[in-house]
Motif scaffolding. Structure first.
Motif, PDB file in Angstrom:
ATOM      1  N   LEU A  14       8.045   8.099  -5.258  1.00  0.00           N
ATOM      2  CA  LEU A  14       8.581   6.548  -4.940  1.00  0.00           C
ATOM      3  C   LEU A  14       9.035   5.178  -4.276  1.00  0.00           C
ATOM      4  O   LEU A  14       8.852   4.416  -4.016  1.00  0.00           O
ATOM      5  N   LYS A  15       9.156   6.207  -2.968  1.00  0.00           N
ATOM      6  CA  LYS A  15       9.426   4.921  -1.701  1.00  0.00           C
ATOM      7  C   LYS A  15       8.472   4.344  -1.148  1.00  0.00           C
ATOM      8  O   LYS A  15       7.933   3.776  -1.007  1.00  0.00           O
ATOM      9  N   THR A  16       7.237   5.335  -1.764  1.00  0.00           N
ATOM     10  CA  THR A  16       5.740   4.997  -0.906  1.00  0.00           C
ATOM     11  C   THR A  16       4.076   4.513  -1.608  1.00  0.00           C
ATOM     12  O   THR A  16       4.345   3.421  -2.170  1.00  0.00           O
ATOM     13  N   SER A  17       4.722   5.748  -2.581  1.00  0.00           N
ATOM     14  CA  SER A  17       3.037   5.428  -3.911  1.00  0.00           C
ATOM     15  C   SER A  17       2.981   4.444  -4.429  1.00  0.00           C
ATOM     16  O   SER A  17       2.403   4.016  -4.838  1.00  0.00           O
ATOM     17  N   VAL A  18       5.003   4.199  -5.121  1.00  0.00           N
ATOM     18  CA  VAL A  18       4.163   3.697  -6.780  1.00  0.00           C
ATOM     19  C   VAL A  18       4.242   1.728  -5.703  1.00  0.00           C
ATOM     20  O   VAL A  18       3.390   0.648  -6.749  1.00  0.00           O
ATOM     21  N   LEU A  19       4.078   1.583  -4.511  1.00  0.00           N
ATOM     22  CA  LEU A  19       3.794   0.384  -4.045  1.00  0.00           C
ATOM     23  C   LEU A  19       2.272   0.157  -3.875  1.00  0.00           C
ATOM     24  O   LEU A  19       1.983  -1.254  -3.853  1.00  0.00           O
ATOM     25  N   THR A  20       1.863   1.064  -3.535  1.00  0.00           N
ATOM     26  CA  THR A  20       0.496   1.358  -3.779  1.00  0.00           C
ATOM     27  C   THR A  20       0.014   0.918  -5.157  1.00  0.00           C
ATOM     28  O   THR A  20      -1.069   0.534  -4.747  1.00  0.00           O
ATOM     29  N   GLY A  21       0.579   1.825  -5.773  1.00  0.00           N
ATOM     30  CA  GLY A  21      -0.078   0.978  -7.258  1.00  0.00           C
ATOM     31  C   GLY A  21       0.455  -0.389  -7.144  1.00  0.00           C
ATOM     32  O   GLY A  21      -1.172  -1.234  -8.219  1.00  0.00           O
ATOM     33  N   CYS A  22       1.714  -0.352  -7.359  1.00  0.00           N
ATOM     34  CA  CYS A  22       2.073  -1.931  -7.938  1.00  0.00           C
ATOM     35  C   CYS A  22       0.982  -2.861  -7.534  1.00  0.00           C
ATOM     36  O   CYS A  22       0.362  -3.639  -8.029  1.00  0.00           O
TER      37      CYS A  22
END
Length: 324
Positions: free
Chosen positions: A167-175
């Motif tokens: 949630l904190k890091t990976s979803v922004l990479t996905g986004c």
């Protein structure tokens, strides 16, 4: 496809072209300072790479890439306040150079600048892009809350930790990757595959950060080595140490976690030695490799051309083997 530095140059040019208002100076100078600190710019580069890999126009993805980088840096300003961090990318953090109120308000402004940039795309994709952006932002905040909650718990599981960094890091990479796919008008199946690929890359990326905080070189890492150890931060390494330590090792670990007056360097050296004796250095590297391989497998599911695939493969390999 172009090489990585080509995309990086486009991102840096867009950042350098941001026109900050002159006043109020204490609102905009910290933003310019933060964006001028550099950084890997991985997320906006991934946006541009994905857009081109999916057959899109790079020029139409620049604003989305800029918005993602502004958002990422906004989170860093606020995270540094919450973590009371002194250094970011080798320089004083905003709340140390100015103060906490400045850091909070400048960060808030960066968030709105990010949202503005995300809307500067073709009108027909504003809605899906902003839905992705807003959903990602909320997930990032959830991850940060879990991270803070874990500070007072000694029973955090590896599964809980992996959920938190997702949630904190990976979803922004996905986004970052999915935003490029949306701009390129990729089909939903490809957009989801590239999103899931990037989430796994983000997990490997964060685990590498955990690793470098212990075994990195401070001259290249840009932050103080051992900061997570000093702060008893619940990382992949500490959680596994608590799980695996027994007997004298468990007693020693408990001592270092509870002694509030222990000299910093002594604590860092002792806990690092414990991690190594418990085999956690190899455990962490194996986890990094696991998630990077999952990212590569998901990359295969997209319909991008061979040269684009090889370009992404090279980026994944470089990110999970970096030293900073």
């Amino acid at each position: 496809m172009h090489n990585y530095n080509f995309y990086l140059d486009l991102v840096n040019k867009a950042i350098n072209n941001i026109n900050y208002p002159k006043q109020p100076a204490h609102l905009y100078e910290p933003i310019a300072y933060t964006m001028g600190l550099g950084g890997k710019r991985v997320r906006p580069v991934l946006t541009l790479m994905t857009c081109e890999a999916m057959g899109g126009d790079l020029n139409k993805a620049i604003n989305a890439a800029l918005g993602i980088e502004l958002f990422h840096n906004f989170t860093l300003i606020h995270d540094d306040v919450m973590d009371n961090a002194d250094v970011r990318r080798g320089k004083p953090t905003v709340h140390k150079r100015w103060d906490q109120n400045v850091a909070i308000l400048s960060g808030d402004t960066m968030l709105q600048m990010a949202a503005q940039a995300m809307t500067r795309v073709d009108a027909d994709i504003v809605q899906p892009l902003m839905e992705l952006f807003n959903d990602t932002a909320i997930k990032v905040y959830e991850g940060q809350q879990y991270d803070m909650d874990y500070e007072t718990r000694n029973d955090v599981t590896v599964e809980e930790y992996m959920k938190m960094i997702r949630l904190k890091t990976s979803v922004l990479t996905g986004c970052s990757c999915k935003a490029g796919a949306i701009v390129a008008r990729a089909d939903e199946e490809d957009a989801e595959s590239i999103y899931n690929m990037a989430v796994n890359l983000g997990l490997a990326f964060q685990l590498q950060d955990d690793y470098l905080d212990v075994w990195g070189d401070p001259a290249t890492f840009g932050k103080e080595i051992g900061g997570d150890i000093v702060n008893n931060k619940k990382t992949f390494l500490l959680i596994n140490a608590i799980d695996h330590a027994a007997g004298n090792e468990a007693k020693e670990l408990h001592h270092w976690l509870t002694d509030k007056y222990a000299p910093k360097q002594d604590k860092i050296e002792a806990v690092t030695a414990l991690y190594e004796s418990l085999g956690l250095k190899d455990l962490a590297r194996n986890a990094i490799i696991k998630y990077s391989h999952q990212a590569l497998d998901l990359l295969h599911e997209t319909k991008m051309k061979y040269d684009a695939y090889k370009q992404f493969e090279a980026v994944i390999e470089s990110l999970v083997n970096r030293d900073r």
